[in-house]
Design a protein around this motif. Structure first.
Motif, short mmCIF file in Angstrom:
data_model
loop_
_atom_site.label_atom_id
_atom_site.label_comp_id
_atom_site.label_asym_id
_atom_site.label_seq_id
_atom_site.Cartn_x
_atom_site.Cartn_y
_atom_site.Cartn_z
N GLU A 66 0.71 -1.07 0.09
CA GLU A 66 0.12 -0.14 0.00
C GLU A 66 0.80 1.32 0.07
O GLU A 66 0.56 2.26 -0.56
N GLU A 67 1.97 1.27 0.73
CA GLU A 67 3.01 2.35 0.91
C GLU A 67 3.43 2.83 -0.68
O GLU A 67 3.60 3.81 -0.98
N VAL A 68 3.88 1.41 -1.03
CA VAL A 68 4.56 1.81 -2.39
C VAL A 68 3.61 2.31 -3.37
O VAL A 68 3.80 3.01 -4.26
N ALA A 69 2.41 1.67 -3.56
CA ALA A 69 1.26 2.01 -4.32
C ALA A 69 0.82 3.44 -4.19
O ALA A 69 0.50 4.23 -5.35
N ALA A 70 0.95 4.11 -2.94
CA ALA A 70 0.59 5.44 -2.92
C ALA A 70 1.83 6.19 -3.32
O ALA A 70 1.51 7.29 -3.77
N VAL A 71 3.06 5.84 -3.03
CA VAL A 71 3.99 6.82 -3.73
C VAL A 71 3.91 6.79 -5.19
O VAL A 71 4.08 7.83 -5.94
N LEU A 72 3.44 5.71 -5.82
CA LEU A 72 3.25 5.66 -7.42
C LEU A 72 2.27 6.68 -7.83
O LEU A 72 2.41 7.43 -8.68
N GLN A 73 1.17 6.67 -6.97
CA GLN A 73 0.11 7.83 -7.30
C GLN A 73 0.69 9.25 -7.52
O GLN A 73 0.00 9.91 -8.48
N ARG A 74 1.61 9.31 -6.78
CA ARG A 74 2.09 10.64 -6.86
C ARG A 74 3.13 11.17 -7.95
O ARG A 74 3.71 12.22 -8.37
N ASN A 75 3.40 9.94 -8.83
CA ASN A 75 4.14 10.03 -10.05
C ASN A 75 3.58 9.31 -11.07
O ASN A 75 3.81 8.00 -11.36
N PRO A 76 2.64 9.94 -12.08
CA PRO A 76 1.81 9.47 -12.81
C PRO A 76 2.50 8.50 -13.98
O PRO A 76 1.94 7.61 -14.31
N GLU A 77 3.81 8.99 -14.49
CA GLU A 77 4.39 8.42 -15.47
C GLU A 77 5.02 7.28 -15.01
O GLU A 77 4.92 5.93 -15.75
N GLU A 78 5.50 6.91 -13.90
CA GLU A 78 6.08 5.91 -13.25
C GLU A 78 5.13 4.86 -13.06
O GLU A 78 5.10 3.71 -13.26
N ALA A 79 3.90 5.29 -12.47
CA ALA A 79 2.72 4.57 -12.18
C ALA A 79 2.15 3.93 -13.33
O ALA A 79 2.00 2.57 -13.46
N LEU A 80 2.33 4.63 -14.53
CA LEU A 80 1.92 4.01 -15.65
C LEU A 80 2.77 2.88 -16.13
O LEU A 80 2.36 1.95 -16.79
#
Length: 237
Positions: free
Chosen positions: A120-134
């Protein structure tokens, strides 16, 4: 650094598996060899003249190389376009339903054994970086890296050139003035073995095993077309 430095510290310790040249190059070379060996065996078994064998081989080389090049370009470009469409769909999903997408990642990672809190922590961090999340969602859901797609031009040129080289090998003896069918097939067999052995460099297989496999496959194709050519040649006579 010593010779015992971990390979992971070297950014080039892995081969390039996404450049798009190796598969079409290998496929082109093997197809060129097998196609023209089989063609020469077939028309040679039918009893045609050496000139006709050369004409058949050259026609097979030109037609096959063009077909392989166009086929590789079209197939790789189509694959890239499909990947781009799926990545665009994933981008829209991330923009519209970020929480649901983050939850999907959490479920995937926890199913693999990652602690839920960490997932959950990693997923939350990714939400703040849309390109990396993609990129992460594309890898996890589609099994692709949107930044590393094979080049259709690289695939086309690799296939075209390697098919041409492979198809030329069994023709060499005729082009040099030797008209014995067995000699052309023998040179083609050596070409198959060498090509198979070279491929082993990229796969860590034994060179002799890889070479022998390609030789046997090519021999089977040549044997089949030789028998067919012999039967048609006898009947035509």
């Amino acid at each position: 650094m010593t010779g015992d430095t971990p390979a992971a510290l070297n950014p080039d310790h892995h081969a390039d598996v996404s450049g798009g040249w190796l598969r079409p190059a290998v496929f082109g070379a093997m197809d060129g060899l097998v196609t023209n060996i089989a063609l020469i065996a077939g028309v040679g078994g039918g009893g045609v003249s050496a000139r006709s064998i050369v004409l058949t081989g050259v026609a097979g080389l030109v037609a096959g190389a063009i077909s392989m090049g166009l086929g590789e370009y079209t197939s790789v470009r189509t694959q890239n376009e499909q990947v781009a469409a799926e990545v665009a769909k994933e981008r829209r999903e991330l923009e519209r339903f970020p929480e649901a997408e983050a939850h999907e990642l959490v479920q995937t990672w926890t199913a693999r054994g990652l602690p839920r809190e960490l997932a959950e922590e990693v997923a939350a961090v990714l939400q703040r970086n849309p390109e990396e999340a993609l990129r992460v969602h594309a890898r996890e859901e589609l099994g692709v890296d949107p930044d590393e797609r094979p080049s259709p031009w690289t695939a086309a040129v690799s296939s075209f050139v390697c098919f041409s080289v492979g198809a030329l090998v069994p023709l060499v003896t005729y082009l040099l003035g030797f008209e014995q069918l067995w000699l052309a097939l023998g040179v083609g067999g050596v070409g198959l073995f060498v090509a198979g052995a070279l491929v082993a460099r990229f796969t860590n297989r034994s060179w002799w095993g890889s070479g022998l496999r390609q030789l046997l496959l090519g021999a089977a194709a040549a044997g089949a077309t030789y028998v067919i050519g012999s039967l048609i040649g006898v009947n035509a006579a």
